[in-house]
Design an enzyme around this catalytic site. Structure first.
Site, PDB file in Angstrom:
ATOM      1  N   ILE A  74       0.845  -1.199   0.000  1.00 31.09           N
ATOM      2  CA  ILE A  74       0.000   0.000   0.000  1.00 31.09           C
ATOM      3  C   ILE A  74       0.882   1.252   0.000  1.00 31.09           C
ATOM      4  O   ILE A  74       0.572   2.238  -0.653  1.00 31.09           O
ATOM      5  CB  ILE A  74      -0.935  -0.003   1.243  1.00 31.09           C
ATOM      6  CG1 ILE A  74      -1.725  -1.317   1.345  1.00 31.09           C
ATOM      7  CG2 ILE A  74      -1.860   1.200   1.243  1.00 31.09           C
ATOM      8  CD1 ILE A  74      -2.856  -1.504   0.405  1.00 31.09           C
ATOM      9  N   ASN A 130       6.194   2.163  13.655  1.00 36.08           N
ATOM     10  CA  ASN A 130       6.440   1.213  12.565  1.00 36.08           C
ATOM     11  C   ASN A 130       7.853   1.421  12.038  1.00 36.08           C
ATOM     12  O   ASN A 130       8.111   2.361  11.289  1.00 36.08           O
ATOM     13  CB  ASN A 130       5.395   1.429  11.457  1.00 36.08           C
ATOM     14  CG  ASN A 130       5.579   0.463  10.299  1.00 36.08           C
ATOM     15  OD1 ASN A 130       6.445  -0.412  10.348  1.00 36.08           O
ATOM     16  ND2 ASN A 130       4.761   0.632   9.268  1.00 36.08           N
ATOM     17  N   CYS A 133       8.025  -1.372   7.963  1.00 33.80           N
ATOM     18  CA  CYS A 133       7.182  -1.476   6.771  1.00 33.80           C
ATOM     19  C   CYS A 133       8.022  -1.925   5.586  1.00 33.80           C
ATOM     20  O   CYS A 133       8.987  -1.248   5.219  1.00 33.80           O
ATOM     21  CB  CYS A 133       6.496  -0.164   6.444  1.00 33.80           C
ATOM     22  SG  CYS A 133       5.434  -0.359   4.994  1.00 33.80           S
ATOM     23  N   LYS A 168       7.116  -1.663  16.715  1.00 37.13           N
ATOM     24  CA  LYS A 168       6.681  -2.786  15.866  1.00 37.13           C
ATOM     25  C   LYS A 168       7.880  -3.377  15.133  1.00 37.13           C
ATOM     26  O   LYS A 168       8.512  -2.724  14.308  1.00 37.13           O
ATOM     27  CB  LYS A 168       5.631  -2.301  14.875  1.00 37.13           C
ATOM     28  CG  LYS A 168       5.016  -3.424  14.092  1.00 37.13           C
ATOM     29  CD  LYS A 168       3.658  -3.047  13.619  1.00 37.13           C
ATOM     30  CE  LYS A 168       3.019  -4.132  12.810  1.00 37.13           C
ATOM     31  NZ  LYS A 168       1.696  -3.721  12.340  1.00 37.13           N
ATOM     32  N   THR A 269      -5.369  -9.022   8.825  1.00 38.42           N
ATOM     33  CA  THR A 269      -5.967  -9.367   7.534  1.00 38.42           C
ATOM     34  C   THR A 269      -7.372  -9.968   7.675  1.00 38.42           C
ATOM     35  O   THR A 269      -8.231  -9.762   6.812  1.00 38.42           O
ATOM     36  CB  THR A 269      -5.019 -10.336   6.785  1.00 38.42           C
ATOM     37  OG1 THR A 269      -3.757  -9.663   6.626  1.00 38.42           O
ATOM     38  CG2 THR A 269      -5.539 -10.709   5.423  1.00 38.42           C
TER      39      THR A 269
HETATM   40  C1  LIG Z   1      -3.271  -3.856   3.811  1.00 44.41           C
HETATM   41  C2  LIG Z   1      -2.326  -3.787   4.969  1.00 44.41           C
HETATM   42  C3  LIG Z   1      -1.881  -2.545   5.436  1.00 44.41           C
HETATM   43  C4  LIG Z   1      -0.984  -2.464   6.505  1.00 44.41           C
HETATM   44  N1  LIG Z   1      -0.575  -1.227   6.959  1.00 44.41           N
HETATM   45  C5  LIG Z   1       0.239  -1.147   8.051  1.00 44.41           C
HETATM   46  C6  LIG Z   1       0.610   0.133   8.584  1.00 44.41           C
HETATM   47  O1  LIG Z   1       0.178   1.187   8.120  1.00 44.41           O
HETATM   48  N2  LIG Z   1       1.480   0.153   9.636  1.00 44.41           N
HETATM   49  C7  LIG Z   1       1.955  -0.998  10.221  1.00 44.41           C
HETATM   50  O2  LIG Z   1       2.728  -0.929  11.181  1.00 44.41           O
HETATM   51  N3  LIG Z   1       1.579  -2.219   9.761  1.00 44.41           N
HETATM   52  C8  LIG Z   1       0.745  -2.320   8.675  1.00 44.41           C
HETATM   53  N4  LIG Z   1       0.357  -3.554   8.219  1.00 44.41           N
HETATM   54  C9  LIG Z   1       0.830  -4.788   8.900  1.00 44.41           C
HETATM   55  C10 LIG Z   1      -0.218  -5.323   9.887  1.00 44.41           C
HETATM   56  O3  LIG Z   1      -0.481  -4.384  10.905  1.00 44.41           O
HETATM   57  C11 LIG Z   1       0.229  -6.660  10.526  1.00 44.41           C
HETATM   58  O4  LIG Z   1       1.423  -6.453  11.220  1.00 44.41           O
HETATM   59  C12 LIG Z   1       0.434  -7.772   9.510  1.00 44.41           C
HETATM   60  O5  LIG Z   1      -0.515  -7.697   8.473  1.00 44.41           O
HETATM   61  C13 LIG Z   1       0.376  -9.164  10.159  1.00 44.41           C
HETATM   62  O6  LIG Z   1      -0.904  -9.431  10.725  1.00 44.41           O
HETATM   63  P1  LIG Z   1      -2.082 -10.220   9.918  1.00 44.41           P
HETATM   64  O7  LIG Z   1      -1.445 -11.436   9.293  1.00 44.41           O
HETATM   65  O8  LIG Z   1      -3.099 -10.569  10.961  1.00 44.41           O
HETATM   66  O9  LIG Z   1      -2.607  -9.278   8.903  1.00 44.41           O
HETATM   67  C14 LIG Z   1      -0.539  -3.657   7.136  1.00 44.41           C
HETATM   68  C15 LIG Z   1      -1.010  -4.904   6.680  1.00 44.41           C
HETATM   69  C16 LIG Z   1      -1.895  -4.981   5.624  1.00 44.41           C
HETATM   70  C17 LIG Z   1      -2.381  -6.339   5.172  1.00 44.41           C
END
Ligand SMILES: Cc1cc2nc3c(=O)[nH]c(=O)nc-3n(C[C@H](O)[C@H](O)[C@H](O)COP(=O)(O)O)c2cc1C
Length: 306
Positions: A74, A130, A133, A168, A269
């Site tokens: 993203i 964060n 990323c 994070k 997710t």
């Molecule tokens: C579409 C999307 C956007 C994300 N945006 C951020 C973000 O802005 N900042 C961040 O620290 N992590 C971001 N993440 C990571 C998630 O917070 C999380 O750490 C990661 O997806 C693992 O968890 P999950 O498998 O339950 O999604 C994003 C993940 C996804 C899928």
């Protein structure tokens, strides 16, 4: 009827009535989900990442479904710190749920500045930094994979805020313990584990990558066992709480993270396929614990037999 277990946890001065939040970037800024989920039922809401200035993010396609998960690149679009304060913060005056604001920067100064701006906002309960990323060129993962840069960022943010500070961590490091310890030594109140895992997919007909950014971050059920291992390893060397995340779709997934050593968890997710997952996880955890006469989430934490 079994008594309800005590689900409360603390991250620095942040008191959560249950250990379940949402993962940054998967729940918008909160209002987007208000018609679908009782926001006050959550332990906290963690919002999408914000930096000092508004940011547009990457070109599309920015997401791609994979077996057992999804790729995203993203690129951290957002309204900037002042935009968030004006556009989103007032919405939360009608709610009691604690707010964790996820921050990022292209430079150490950016991180420090955005932390300073949010430090004055009483409605914000904690900051999540964060440094991991995988989808932005500057900053992001660079700070999360080099321990000296990592310390510089954590120090810079710690100086600017009295709010509870959650760092994070990146999953793609040789030894997660090094970063977990560094966060604790630099005064963080918690770490969250893990961000999405750097990954890639290719369309074999066009031979182009499925994401415009070429690479992205893998999230969803596919990464859960990686996250469980990282939480378990980090929990052995730090005293500060861990927020575990990566592929949590059910109460059982969340409980696995707690048993591995996490104090809290985040649903990510899964909210895309079913926004009510986060509430189902809270209720299911309570039920599971009550049925086994486990009186508190703290009692269950880190009880893995390994
Ligand atoms: C579409 C999307 C956007 C994300 N945006 C951020 C973000 O802005 N900042 C961040 O620290 N992590 C971001 N993440 C990571 C998630 O917070 C999380 O750490 C990661 O997806 C693992 O968890 P999950 O498998 O339950 O999604 C994003 C993940 C996804 C899928």
């Amino acid at each position: 009827m079994n008594e309800k277990p005590d689900m409360r946890i603390k991250i620095g001065s942040l008191e959560m009535k249950n250990p379940v939040t949402v993962a940054s970037g998967t729940f918008g800024y909160g209002p987007e989900y208000a018609d679908l989920v009782d926001l006050d039922r959550l332990g906290a809401i963690t919002v999408k990442g914000i930096c000092t200035e508004p940011h547009v993010g990457n070109s599309t396609p920015r997401t791609f479904e994979t077996s057992g998960g999804m790729l995203n690149a993203i690129g951290l679009p957002g309204p900037g710190a002042q935009g968030f304060i004006k556009k989103y913060l007032p919405f939360f005056e009608n709610y009691r749920v604690p707010l964790i604001v996820n921050i990022w920067g292209k430079t150490v100064e950016d991180y420090s500045r955005v932390a300073e701006i949010f430090n004055d906002q009483a409605r914000i309960s904690a900051l999540e930094v964060n440094v991991s990323c995988p989808n932005v060129k500057e900053g992001g993962a660079l700070y999360g994979t080099d321990v000296n840069l990592f310390r510089t960022v954590v120090d810079a943010v710690r100086i600017k805020t009295q709010k509870p500070l959650i760092i994070k961590l990146a999953p793609n490091v040789a030894d997660i313990k090094v970063f977990a310890r560094a966060a604790e030594e630099c005064g963080a109140d918690a770490v969250s584990i893990m961000n999405s895992y750097p990954a890639m997919a290719i369309d074999i007909e066009t031979r182009k990558t499925q994401l415009a950014n070429r690479t992205g971050g893998l999230s969803g059920p596919a990464i859960k066992p990686i996250a469980i291992k990282l939480v378990w390893e980090a929990a052995k060397v730090i005293k500060i709480p861990i927020i575990g995340m990566g592929g949590i779709y059910s109460p059982e997934d969340a409980l696995e993270f707690i048993i591995a050593g996490a104090s809290a968890v985040a649903v990510g997710t899964a909210s895309f396929t079913d926004p009510s997952t986060v509430v189902r996880v809270i209720e299911g955890m309570e039920k599971w614990m009550a049925a086994r006469k486990i009186s508190s989430v703290a009692e269950l934490k880190g009880t893995v037999q390994a």
